[in-house]
Design an enzyme around this catalytic site. Structure first.
Site, PDB file in Angstrom:
ATOM      1  N   GLU A   1       5.996   5.613  -8.802  1.00 52.50           N
ATOM      2  CA  GLU A   1       4.771   6.157  -8.229  1.00 52.50           C
ATOM      3  C   GLU A   1       5.039   7.465  -7.491  1.00 52.50           C
ATOM      4  O   GLU A   1       6.079   7.606  -6.831  1.00 52.50           O
ATOM      5  CB  GLU A   1       4.156   5.138  -7.242  1.00 52.50           C
ATOM      6  CG  GLU A   1       3.737   3.837  -7.913  1.00 52.50           C
ATOM      7  CD  GLU A   1       3.132   2.833  -6.932  1.00 52.50           C
ATOM      8  OE1 GLU A   1       2.947   3.166  -5.741  1.00 52.50           O
ATOM      9  OE2 GLU A   1       2.847   1.708  -7.370  1.00 52.50           O
TER      10      GLU A   1
ATOM     11  N   ASP B   1       5.304  -3.930 -10.843  1.00 49.80           N
ATOM     12  CA  ASP B   1       5.653  -4.523  -9.549  1.00 49.80           C
ATOM     13  C   ASP B   1       4.474  -5.325  -8.997  1.00 49.80           C
ATOM     14  O   ASP B   1       4.576  -5.941  -7.929  1.00 49.80           O
ATOM     15  CB  ASP B   1       6.145  -3.462  -8.558  1.00 49.80           C
ATOM     16  CG  ASP B   1       5.114  -2.399  -8.259  1.00 49.80           C
ATOM     17  OD1 ASP B   1       4.048  -2.401  -8.894  1.00 49.80           O
ATOM     18  OD2 ASP B   1       5.375  -1.552  -7.377  1.00 49.80           O
TER      19      ASP B   1
ATOM     20  N   GLU C   1      -4.525   5.556 -11.717  1.00 49.31           N
ATOM     21  CA  GLU C   1      -5.167   4.331 -11.221  1.00 49.31           C
ATOM     22  C   GLU C   1      -6.347   4.654 -10.310  1.00 49.31           C
ATOM     23  O   GLU C   1      -6.214   5.425  -9.344  1.00 49.31           O
ATOM     24  CB  GLU C   1      -4.114   3.476 -10.470  1.00 49.31           C
ATOM     25  CG  GLU C   1      -4.690   2.171  -9.962  1.00 49.31           C
ATOM     26  CD  GLU C   1      -3.624   1.150  -9.564  1.00 49.31           C
ATOM     27  OE1 GLU C   1      -2.421   1.386  -9.793  1.00 49.31           O
ATOM     28  OE2 GLU C   1      -4.024   0.102  -9.018  1.00 49.31           O
TER      29      GLU C   1
ATOM     30  N   ASP D   1       8.750  -1.221 -13.763  1.00 53.51           N
ATOM     31  CA  ASP D   1       8.488  -0.486 -12.522  1.00 53.51           C
ATOM     32  C   ASP D   1       9.724  -0.429 -11.629  1.00 53.51           C
ATOM     33  O   ASP D   1      10.406  -1.453 -11.428  1.00 53.51           O
ATOM     34  CB  ASP D   1       7.392  -1.208 -11.717  1.00 53.51           C
ATOM     35  CG  ASP D   1       6.021  -0.596 -11.914  1.00 53.51           C
ATOM     36  OD1 ASP D   1       5.932   0.580 -12.328  1.00 53.51           O
ATOM     37  OD2 ASP D   1       5.029  -1.308 -11.656  1.00 53.51           O
TER      38      ASP D   1
END
Ligand code: KIV
Length: 271
Positions: free
Chosen positions: A122, A51, A189, A90
């Site tokens: 996420e 994304d 991340e 995503d």
């Protein structure tokens, strides 16, 4: 030993095997046919239709504005090009946080309409019910913890996450939950390398890092950063392999000059 050249199609099982063999996993983002074809031809293991398209393709400041329809469009373009690598798309912001039924419907649209092989989303415990429901429908899920850009307005900053032990412990707990729910891999991340190592050693599934240090099972970069198309983004974790911004600018300047000076096209370049 390497999977290069031996594998017809990289699958989630290939990634698991690579972790067991100690072979590092390479992942890059792509959003269009032409770049995906080059990355696939080069032998990349995974293409992520991230994304981050919201930033690097559409020019938004965050990943929040991109829609499910946009992600499907980018996914379709990549799927048409890539014949060997695993393709993960995503789930965009707002397409799965509402409830697990919405999350499943969004995932099904990505699998059916884009032809992706897996989805990524996420978060940890707060989305675990959705993850279980998506996986139970047969859709492989890649998790994403640490800095999660869809929550940027909650974090307030793109700084390194989980530097304090309390947040690190929570991240490890979430990572275990994602593995137990059936995720086939996990992206970490922008976290300390020591934490990346702890998670990669604790989990059976592959852990792919972006700014998570050298001890995780694979690395991912956004293509525009890796190729030096973005100019103003220079986090410590980024290694630029080309400087395409300047190269493209110079080539474009040469083209403009050749047109203006009537050097292009010449005798041989016309019918
Ligand atoms: O959207 C994206 O590009 C990503 C990577 C940074 C992992 O999620």
């Amino acid at each position: 030993m390497s999977t290069h050249g031996e594998i017809k199609r990289v699958t989630t099982h290939t990634l698991q095997w690579m972790k067991q063999q100690g072979e590092r996993i390479s992942m890059i983002t792509a959003y269009d046919f032409s770049m995906a074809r080059i990355f696939d031809d080069a032998g990349i293991d995974v293409i992520l239709v991230g994304d981050s398209a919201s930033n690097v393709m559409a020019g938004h400041e965050t990943t929040l504005p991109i829609t499910l329809d946009h992600m499907i469009y980018h996914g379709q373009s990549v799927v048409r090009a890539a014949k060997r690598c695993l393709i993960v798309v995503d789930l965009p912001f707002g397409s799965y946080q509402g409830n697990s039924k919405e999350a499943l419907n969004s995932s099904i649209r990505i699998m059916k309409e884009a032809g992706a092989h897996a989805i990524k989303l996420e978060g940890g415990l707060e989305v675990i019910e959705s993850i279980r429901r998506i996986i139970s429908a047969g859709v492989p899920v890649m998790g994403h913890l640490g800095l999660t850009p869809q929550s940027i307005y909650q974090f307030g900053t793109y700084a390194v996450r989980a530097k304090e032990e309390e947040e690190a412990e929570r991240l490890i707990e979430n990572a275990h939950e994602l593995q137990e729910a059936g995720c086939f891999a996990l992206v970490l991340e922008k976290i300390p390398a020591s934490l990346g190592k702890r998670v990669a050693e604790a989990l059976k599934i592959p852990v792919i890092g972006i700014g998570a240090g050298m001890h995780v099972d694979g690395q991912v970069l956004v293509m525009h950063d890796m190729l030096g198309i973005t100019k103003d983004f220079s986090p410590r974790f980024l290694r630029r392999y080309l400087n395409l911004y300047d190269d493209i600018k110079e080539a474009t300047g040469n083209f403009i000059n050749d047109v203006k000076s009537r050097d292009f096209p010449n005798e041989k370049e016309q019918y």
